[in-house]
Design a protein around this motif. Structure first.
Motif, PDB file in Angstrom:
ATOM      1  N   ASN A 434       0.745  -1.282   0.106  1.00 18.29           N
ATOM      2  CA  ASN A 434      -0.010   0.128   0.137  1.00 18.29           C
ATOM      3  C   ASN A 434       0.739   1.142  -0.331  1.00 18.29           C
ATOM      4  N   LEU A 435       2.062   1.370  -0.041  1.00 20.24           N
ATOM      5  CA  LEU A 435       3.066   2.384  -0.039  1.00 20.24           C
ATOM      6  C   LEU A 435       2.936   2.954  -1.339  1.00 20.24           C
ATOM      7  N   PRO A 436       2.786   4.422  -1.403  1.00 27.12           N
ATOM      8  CA  PRO A 436       3.028   4.975  -2.482  1.00 27.12           C
ATOM      9  C   PRO A 436       4.444   5.067  -3.352  1.00 27.12           C
ATOM     10  N   GLU A 437       4.494   5.127  -4.373  1.00 27.72           N
ATOM     11  CA  GLU A 437       5.791   5.439  -4.949  1.00 27.72           C
ATOM     12  C   GLU A 437       6.831   6.378  -4.229  1.00 27.72           C
ATOM     13  N   GLU A 438       7.950   5.867  -3.865  1.00 32.29           N
ATOM     14  CA  GLU A 438       9.118   6.856  -3.348  1.00 32.29           C
ATOM     15  C   GLU A 438       9.958   7.527  -4.243  1.00 32.29           C
ATOM     16  N   HIS A 439      10.127   8.526  -4.229  1.00 33.42           N
ATOM     17  CA  HIS A 439      10.904   9.425  -5.009  1.00 33.42           C
ATOM     18  C   HIS A 439      12.292  10.031  -4.446  1.00 33.42           C
ATOM     19  N   ASP A 440      12.692   9.908  -3.137  1.00 39.73           N
ATOM     20  CA  ASP A 440      13.728  10.433  -2.553  1.00 39.73           C
ATOM     21  C   ASP A 440      14.967  10.214  -3.178  1.00 39.73           C
ATOM     22  N   ASN A 441      15.131   9.221  -3.689  1.00 40.72           N
ATOM     23  CA  ASN A 441      16.461   8.870  -4.126  1.00 40.72           C
ATOM     24  C   ASN A 441      16.513   9.094  -5.824  1.00 40.72           C
ATOM     25  N   TYR A 442      15.627   9.453  -6.443  1.00 43.93           N
ATOM     26  CA  TYR A 442      15.498   9.402  -7.875  1.00 43.93           C
ATOM     27  C   TYR A 442      15.345  11.183  -8.531  1.00 43.93           C
ATOM     28  N   ILE A 443      15.732  11.119  -9.545  1.00 47.86           N
ATOM     29  CA  ILE A 443      15.636  12.359 -10.318  1.00 47.86           C
ATOM     30  C   ILE A 443      14.340  12.070 -10.869  1.00 47.86           C
ATOM     31  N   TYR A 444      13.514  13.543 -10.694  1.00 44.89           N
ATOM     32  CA  TYR A 444      11.990  13.335 -10.974  1.00 44.89           C
ATOM     33  C   TYR A 444      11.985  13.670 -12.436  1.00 44.89           C
ATOM     34  N   ARG A 445      11.359  12.653 -13.435  1.00 45.11           N
ATOM     35  CA  ARG A 445      11.228  12.968 -14.720  1.00 45.11           C
ATOM     36  C   ARG A 445      10.009  12.528 -15.185  1.00 45.11           C
ATOM     37  N   MET A 446       9.165  13.440 -15.825  1.00 38.88           N
ATOM     38  CA  MET A 446       7.906  13.063 -16.732  1.00 38.88           C
ATOM     39  C   MET A 446       8.236  13.390 -18.186  1.00 38.88           C
ATOM     40  N   GLU A 447       8.991  12.925 -18.780  1.00 40.39           N
ATOM     41  CA  GLU A 447       9.370  13.484 -20.173  1.00 40.39           C
ATOM     42  C   GLU A 447       8.224  13.586 -21.047  1.00 40.39           C
ATOM     43  N   ASN A 448       8.016  14.694 -21.750  1.00 37.23           N
ATOM     44  CA  ASN A 448       7.195  14.822 -22.776  1.00 37.23           C
ATOM     45  C   ASN A 448       5.867  15.372 -22.377  1.00 37.23           C
ATOM     46  N   PHE A 559       5.287  16.340  -7.528  1.00 33.98           N
ATOM     47  CA  PHE A 559       5.520  15.302  -8.626  1.00 33.98           C
ATOM     48  C   PHE A 559       4.663  14.061  -8.382  1.00 33.98           C
ATOM     49  N   SER A 560       4.547  13.787  -7.108  1.00 34.95           N
ATOM     50  CA  SER A 560       3.852  12.412  -6.679  1.00 34.95           C
ATOM     51  C   SER A 560       2.476  12.810  -7.250  1.00 34.95           C
ATOM     52  N   VAL A 561       1.780  13.733  -7.122  1.00 38.20           N
ATOM     53  CA  VAL A 561       0.288  13.992  -7.338  1.00 38.20           C
ATOM     54  C   VAL A 561       0.284  14.094  -8.687  1.00 38.20           C
ATOM     55  N   ILE A 562       0.952  14.695  -9.551  1.00 33.90           N
ATOM     56  CA  ILE A 562       0.959  15.048 -11.017  1.00 33.90           C
ATOM     57  C   ILE A 562       0.889  13.434 -11.736  1.00 33.90           C
ATOM     58  N   HIS A 565      -1.774  11.195 -11.451  1.00 31.84           N
ATOM     59  CA  HIS A 565      -3.076  11.446 -12.576  1.00 31.84           C
ATOM     60  C   HIS A 565      -2.808  11.813 -13.843  1.00 31.84           C
ATOM     61  N   LEU A 566      -1.596  11.529 -14.369  1.00 32.29           N
ATOM     62  CA  LEU A 566      -1.494  11.651 -15.910  1.00 32.29           C
ATOM     63  C   LEU A 566      -2.089  10.655 -16.601  1.00 32.29           C
ATOM     64  N   GLN A 567      -2.859  11.026 -17.829  1.00 31.19           N
ATOM     65  CA  GLN A 567      -3.515  10.130 -18.392  1.00 31.19           C
ATOM     66  C   GLN A 567      -2.747   8.986 -19.318  1.00 31.19           C
ATOM     67  N   SER A 568      -1.498   9.701 -19.880  1.00 30.59           N
ATOM     68  CA  SER A 568      -0.951   8.535 -20.995  1.00 30.59           C
ATOM     69  C   SER A 568       0.518   8.839 -20.832  1.00 30.59           C
ATOM     70  N   VAL A 569       1.040   9.439 -19.827  1.00 30.86           N
ATOM     71  CA  VAL A 569       2.491   9.750 -19.565  1.00 30.86           C
ATOM     72  C   VAL A 569       2.893   8.767 -18.233  1.00 30.86           C
ATOM     73  N   ASN A 570       3.957   7.658 -18.679  1.00 28.38           N
ATOM     74  CA  ASN A 570       4.816   7.465 -17.410  1.00 28.38           C
ATOM     75  C   ASN A 570       5.638   8.330 -16.832  1.00 28.38           C
ATOM     76  N   ALA A 571       5.658   8.300 -15.295  1.00 33.62           N
ATOM     77  CA  ALA A 571       6.578   8.794 -14.646  1.00 33.62           C
ATOM     78  C   ALA A 571       7.731   7.913 -14.668  1.00 33.62           C
ATOM     79  N   ASP A 572       9.104   8.348 -15.095  1.00 35.63           N
ATOM     80  CA  ASP A 572      10.217   7.492 -15.204  1.00 35.63           C
ATOM     81  C   ASP A 572      11.092   8.171 -14.175  1.00 35.63           C
TER      82      ASP A 572
END
Length: 574
Positions: A434-448, A559-562, A565-572
């Motif tokens: 049930n944990l949400p995705e963690e982003h602390d150790n990553y560069i936040y990217r939502m390309e395009n 970053f987590s909220v966006i 809720h993205l429709q067709s973009v994967n958060a890498d």
């Protein structure tokens, strides 16, 4: 003409005449001056009617012209005062109102003696001085006139300068039961106007607080975004690493200001009975606690204070709780401990298990808090600070209300060695799935990802644009909802997400959202609100908002909220 129609026309004519009398001289004035004219006219109109009516009734019962003629003169004088307002002689009218009341009180009290319940009139006259007169000199003269009237009548009562007339017992009862409701009416009118003015003042103060906190949250948001961008630059450029301590200190300052604003808003929610319902989040408790302690360690170092964190092995690594409310509780406890700790001392924060609860205790070394003060520490605006220490007295009050909302308990004990605050909260173990995705150790990217946003604050607008670009998004910004809708209509490709501020000129966020949700082409686009308002979250969600992010926010939250809720973009994440 039918009797009912005649009565309706007669009532309408009388009502119109009454409104004309009450509004005499009020047109064209500023709001405060207009209200005073309406007040003076209303009181004069009521008093004139009562003087004529009560005087005539009592004259018919007693046959004494010494009562009716002065009453008729009094009624005529109050009518003349309304005419003075109509002639825009406002100063003379307001002075005349009090003087005629004092003169009438003097005459009828001397004439009727103890039949006049003068104490009720005195309350009215003193209240009138504060309602009608805004200038200090006028109030002093009005209060002096009232005091003189009261003193003279008291002296007359003891020394009998003027003897009251003899009235039969029947007429005494008649007068008391006619006069007393009239005097009570005057007191009720003064009380009504005071309550109404206080409500107006309360609404004005509430609006000032709302606007101030809204502006503060906008500035704090700008600071938060700017700090995130600075952290990114410092991480990517080794030459900027030397400014990291300054960035950390700015983060502490920003967090402290956010806590102050949060406390003020929380107090408003508590007082208004609109405290947020608890929302369960699944999260790792140790990183959560270490992050809060880490922020306060930076400030504590300035006083030479060391913060030590001890987490019991029995505490599960993942828990389910309201992380936002829990953050407020711990932040207030640690802020309080750092603020009042002795220099070069130690603060200990312990997290222990206790059956189905976990207990958080924060201890600092400070002067002993007297026992008679301990029981008041969780009350609003109460603080045990000394003259050289600052404190609003809200933090512990908010802690107690949040803990009560959790169904927990809080306490405090103090001795010559240390003071310890303790909160006991329900403990619920969480599951890793049930944990949400963690982003602390990553560069936040939502390309395009194509993101449209509307933000009227120019600084926030520019910084939000830069932050979204740092995520890899293609960004288009607007300063209000109308401009965003115009941009939306020109898009060849639908945006993956829309961000809206709630408070914007010309077309606000809620109006913009309703337009988007009503349009068949745009209605499925995720719309996320980034707003300084906290009181209309339910209204926004009911209108179709995908999420509401309160200002100020951090990069991780946005970053987590966006990405969610993205429709067709994967958060890498790299």
């Amino acid at each position: 003409m039918e009797p009912l129609q005649f009565f309706k026309r007669w009532f309408a004519t009388v009502s119109q005449a009454g409104r004309s009398v009450v509004h005499a001289g009020a047109s064209g004035l500023e709001e405060d001056a207009r209200k005073k004219v309406l007040l003076v006219n209303t009181l004069c109109c009521i008093t004139a009617i009562l003087a004529f009516a009560v005087g005539y009734v009592f004259y018919r019962a007693t046959g004494l012209p010494r009562i009716y003629i002065p009453a008729a003169i009094e009624g005529a004088l109050f009518t003349f005062i309304i005419a003075l307002n109509g002639l825009r002689r406002y100063g003379a009218a307001s002075v005349g109102l009090l003087l005629v009341h004092c003169a009438g009180a003097l005459y009828f009290s001397m004439l009727l003696g103890q039949l006049m319940n003068f104490s009720l009139i005195v309350v009215f006259l003193f209240g009138l001085c504060f309602l009608v007169y805004s200038q200090k000199r006028q109030r002093i003269l009005g209060l002096a006139a009232t005091a003189f009237t009261l003193v003279f009548l008291e002296l007359n009562f003891y020394f009998h300068f003027f003897s009251p007339i003899e009235i039969s017992l029947r007429n005494q009862f008649l007068f008391r039961w006619i006069a007393m409701p009239s005097f009570l009416l005057f007191d009720a009118l003064v009380l009504y106007y005071y309550i109404r003015e206080n409500k107006r003042l309360f609404q004005q103060v509430k609006m000032v607080v709302f606007k101030t906190t809204h502006e503060l949250r906008n500035h704090l948001t700008s600071n938060s975004i700017l700090l995130e961008l600075l952290k990114n630059d410092a991480k990517e450029n080794p030459d900027l690493e030397r400014i990291r301590p300054y960035i950390d200190q700015l983060s502490v300052i920003n967090a402290g200001m956010s806590n102050v604003v949060s406390n003020v808003l929380s107090m408003g929610e508590i007082e208004g009975g609109k405290m947020d319902e608890l929302e369960n989040h699944t999260f790792h408790i140790r990183p959560f606690l270490n992050n809060i302690a880490g922020i306060h360690r930076i400030k504590a170092r300035l006083k030479g204070v060391v913060i030590k964190l001890h987490i019991d092995k029995g505490i599960p690594p993942i828990i389910v709780s309201d992380s936002h409310q829990l953050n407020i509780v711990i932040t207030n406890l640690l802020s309080n401990a750092v603020k009042y700790a002795d220099e070069n001392s130690e603060i200990t924060m312990k997290v222990l298990t206790a059956d189905a609860f976990f207990r958080i205790s924060v201890s600092n070394q400070c002067p002993e808090i007297p026992g008679d003060k301990l029981k008041y520490l969780f009350e609003k605006f109460f603080t045990a600070k000394t003259d050289h220490q600052e404190g609003s007295g809200l933090g512990l009050y908010i802690v107690k209300n949040i803990v009560d909302n959790f169904g927990g308990a809080c306490g405090v004990k103090s001795n010559a060695r240390e003071t310890t605050f303790t909160v006991k909260l329900p403990l619920k173990t969480g599951h890793p799935c049930n944990l949400p995705e963690e982003h602390d150790n990553y560069i936040y990217r939502m390309e395009n990802a194509l993101v449209l946003f509307a933000e009227d604050d120019l600084m926030n607008h520019r910084l939000l644009f830069n932050l979204l670009q740092s995520f890899g998004c293609t960004v288009s910004g607007s300063i209000n909802g109308g401009q965003l809708i115009e941009t939306l209509g020109q898009c060849n490709i639908l945006p993956d997400c829309i961000l809206l501020d709630a408070q914007m000129p010309e077309m606000g966020g809620l109006q913009t959202l309703r337009y988007i949700r009503s349009h068949p082409v745009f209605q499925d686009i995720p719309v996320i609100f980034i707003t300084a308002r906290t009181d209309n979250k339910d209204e926004l969600l009911e209108a179709g908002a995908s999420a509401v992010v309160p200002k100020p926010f951090d990069k991780k939250t946005l970053f987590s909220v966006i990405s969610r809720h993205l429709q067709s973009v994967n958060a890498d994440h790299y």
